[in-house]
Design a protein around this motif. Structure first.
Motif, PDB file in Angstrom:
ATOM      1  N   LEU A 171      -4.139 -25.110 -47.785  1.00 26.34           N
ATOM      2  CA  LEU A 171      -3.435 -25.622 -49.041  1.00 26.34           C
ATOM      3  C   LEU A 171      -3.193 -24.426 -49.957  1.00 26.34           C
ATOM      4  CD1 LEU A 171      -3.163 -28.518 -51.128  1.00 26.34           C
ATOM      5  CD2 LEU A 171      -4.075 -26.803 -52.292  1.00 26.34           C
ATOM      6  N   ILE A 172      -4.607 -23.559 -50.167  1.00 30.36           N
ATOM      7  CA  ILE A 172      -4.462 -22.578 -50.876  1.00 30.36           C
ATOM      8  C   ILE A 172      -3.462 -21.443 -50.563  1.00 30.36           C
ATOM      9  CG2 ILE A 172      -6.081 -20.658 -51.957  1.00 30.36           C
ATOM     10  CD1 ILE A 172      -6.630 -23.365 -53.466  1.00 30.36           C
ATOM     11  N   SER A 175       0.146 -22.491 -50.486  1.00 32.53           N
ATOM     12  CA  SER A 175       0.796 -22.408 -51.711  1.00 32.53           C
ATOM     13  C   SER A 175       0.910 -20.974 -52.219  1.00 32.53           C
ATOM     14  CB  SER A 175       0.045 -23.187 -52.595  1.00 32.53           C
ATOM     15  OG  SER A 175      -0.184 -24.579 -52.202  1.00 32.53           O
ATOM     16  N   ILE A 176      -0.012 -20.024 -51.883  1.00 33.54           N
ATOM     17  CA  ILE A 176       0.261 -18.775 -52.307  1.00 33.54           C
ATOM     18  C   ILE A 176       1.614 -18.287 -51.820  1.00 33.54           C
ATOM     19  CG2 ILE A 176      -0.676 -16.211 -52.117  1.00 33.54           C
ATOM     20  CD1 ILE A 176      -3.513 -17.494 -52.596  1.00 33.54           C
TER      21      ILE A 176
END
Lengths: 503, 123
Positions: A171-172, A175-176
């Motif tokens: 997710l991190i 999303s980046i």
């Protein structure tokens, strides 16, 4: 108004509607039926679009105006050869993986979460199809987030608690990556004042300030590379593939990274144009070296992994290297190899992960955490699950690129492209990196066929509902290794179209 | 300097957000960083859409300068995406806390590595 005229919209709308419907119904079995029907409908739609495109002249495009707003003001869905090819891959994989899911999900996901699994699957499919079909830059971002958010949830559905951390990490990173993509799109929008990709391409040719275009290109390249797990931006991938439920791994491995490659090709050739990306910048060289590092580095790491799913996850990173290597050649043959490998690797890796899912299912007792498919548990597996093991070996041969399998076709075109440019050492590198694939596939063969099975083990083949979809893909890898008229023919047409637009 | 004020703020937020994501091992702080990073993009789109003295794009004889409303619409969508991402990330953090009893990245990794070492030993 006939349905045929609205196929581009239906392609996305049908799975999109299936998702909330399934949540409202709240029943695992019904959810399975609805989403499978939606996926088959999507596959039928993709075939329909393919046939419609076949009736047009070479270079023909199906353009669909959402809400009858003409582009560039409204959102346009645009289907050309490449789009249609990727749509077939994505919807076809969904149509194969969903029937398989039924049994696999029963063993791997708690019963009360089943309807959510099918709902998220439908959303993920919607997102991937949407990214592919849309001709609008911001729309790409929205669909990208739809598919990404649902795939984080799908990964987190794995029983192992490490699935949660894998999903969070993804997710991190994801999303980046997606935010980088919006920043890139933002720059392009500020420069050109349009979001329609075709219109943007025309206006970019007239833009005089060079620097913002480069900034946009850089942001888009990094963002999309994160999504497609280009080495060294692949850290999220091995954990996500290892701990996700088997059916999810198979679907994501076969489609998610491939659609990202499609987006990269779309931006490079259709929007920025080949001359900017490949001739004025050192991007081909950078991509060449990163691809080589993926082909050697990730495949080498794969050899030493004890968990079969993790081994093939690293192999995916290596195989993505072949796809980007084809891009870096900047030639019709190289691009053909990339596009063909999207498809060939998608079906081979899909088959392998589906078959591994069968192994996991056979080791799982109901409502327990599924054990990891580590090599010590696989000793003598060929006696217990002959069809599963044989399937993995055949699909593995395609990863290596043995003649007669789909993987060989890709390698052939990669080598042609390398020879065209006179880079003989690259031919050697491609062959050498295939040897690494031999090594990791051999590890499985050795353990499954030559190690003694534990005493008292019986024949315990995976259920037919799992074997049939997986073997369909195995047969497809062999079929497309022998009859290349569909894959190479389409990829060649698409590559020629793209290079012509890009000039 | 002052005429580029909004861009400077945008870039500052962008870099600050990315830095927080990378520098902190706490999952909640990572989500905060991610939110700041995503928010900076809202500014990147919205700020150029405003023209000083511009009005809503309604054709009327007394107005000649119009602001572009499209960036606002796009960013409304991006805000929804940002909210969904934040919600999902926090939900995952809650589940991770239930499963591991911690939301510190290094502690979680240490616990997983202990299991993996045990698996390797068996192999």
């Amino acid at each position: 108004m006939s349905i045929a005229a609205h196929l581009p919209a239906l392609q996305v709308v049908v799975p999109l509607l299936a998702a909330p419907l399934v949540v409202l119904l709240r029943h695992g079995g019904v959810a399975f039926a609805v989403v499978t029907a939606a996926a088959w409908a999507a596959f039928a739609t993709a075939i329909g679009l393919w046939l419609q495109l076949g009736q047009l002249d070479a270079g023909g495009v199906i353009s669909y105006h959402i809400g009858s707003w003409p582009p560039p003001w409204g959102i346009e869905y645009r289907v050309d050869r490449l789009t249609s090819f990727v749509l077939l891959l994505v919807s076809g994989m969904a149509a194969v993986v969903l029937p398989y899911s039924r049994v696999s999900v029963l063993r791997e996901i708690p019963r009360e979460l089943h309807y959510l699994y099918y709902s998220m699957f439908a959303l993920c499919l919607t997102g991937l199809l949407g990214i592919t079909i849309t001709g609008d830059a911001f729309n790409i971002f929205v669909f990208l987030e739809i598919s990404s958010l649902s795939s984080y949830v799908l990964i987190a559905l794995g029983r192992d608690r490490r699935a949660l951390t894998a999903a969070f990490q993804y997710l991190i990173m994801g999303s980046i990556g997606a935010t980088f993509i919006v920043i890139g799109i933002g720059f392009l929008y500020l420069l050109t004042g349009t979001l329609n990709l075709a219109d943007m391409a025309i206006r970019l040719r007239e833009v005089e300030s060079y620097r913002p275009v480069l900034v946009a290109l850089a942001f888009l390249t990094v963002g999309i590379s994160l999504k497609l797990a280009l080495f060294p931006l692949h850290q999220w991938l091995p954990n996500a593939y290892t701990y996700a439920p088997s059916a999810v791994t198979a679907f994501l491995a076969a489609t998610a990274t491939k659609v990202s490659v499609y987006v990269l090709i779309r931006f490079y050739y259709t929007v920025f144009g080949e001359s900017l990306v490949f001739q004025k910048l050192p991007l081909p060289q950078i991509m060449l070296w990163l691809s080589l590092m993926a082909m050697f580095g990730a495949s080498f790491v794969a050899i030493f992994k004890n968990n079969l799913k993790r081994l093939f996850a690293y192999s995916s990173v290596g195989q993505i290297g072949y796809i980007t290597l084809g891009l870096s050649f900047d030639s019709v043959n190289g691009l053909t190899a990339s596009i063909v490998h999207l498809f060939n690797h998608g079906i081979a890796k899909g088959a392998i992960f589906l078959l591994i899912g069968g192994i996991v299912a056979s080791m799982t007792t109901r409502d327990a955490v599924p054990p990891a498919p580590t090599f010590d548990r696989l000793a003598g597996l060929a006696k217990r699950m002959p069809l599963t093991c044989f399937g993995i070996v055949l699909a593995g041969l395609s990863l290596i690129g043995v003649p007669g399998t789909a993987g060989f076709v890709t390698k052939w075109y990669l080598i042609l492209a390398a020879m065209e440019r006179g880079q003989w050492w690259l031919v050697g590198a491609i062959v050498l990196s295939s040897l690494l694939a031999v090594a990791y596939v051999w590890r499985f063969v050795e353990v499954a066929y030559f190690h003694a099975a534990p005493a008292g083990s019986q024949k315990n083949e995976a259920p037919l509902s799992m074997l049939i979809p997986a073997w369909l893909l195995v047969i497809a890898t062999l079929w497309f290794g022998l009859d290349t008229s569909f894959t190479v023919g389409t990829a060649m047409d698409a590559a020629q179209e793209l290079v012509k637009i890009g000039r | 300097m002052l005429e580029h004020f909004s861009y400077i703020v945008t870039v500052f937020l962008m870099v600050a957000g990315l830095f927080i994501i990378m520098a902190h091992g706490n999952l909640i702080r990572k989500m905060i960083g991610l939110s700041i990073f995503q928010t900076s993009v809202y500014l990147l789109y919205i700020a150029p859409g405003k023209l000083i003295g511009g009005t809503a794009p309604i054709i009327a004889p007394e107005y000649g300068i119009y602001s572009n409303p499209l960036p606002h619409v796009l960013i409304l969508t991006a805000i929804v995406v940002g909210v969904a991402t934040l919600a999902l990330g926090l939900a995952l953090a809650v589940r991770i806390r239930e499963a591991y009893g911690s939301i510190e990245e290094d502690e979680i990794l240490a616990r997983d590595n202990a299991i993996e070492d045990a698996e390797e030993m068996r192999a």
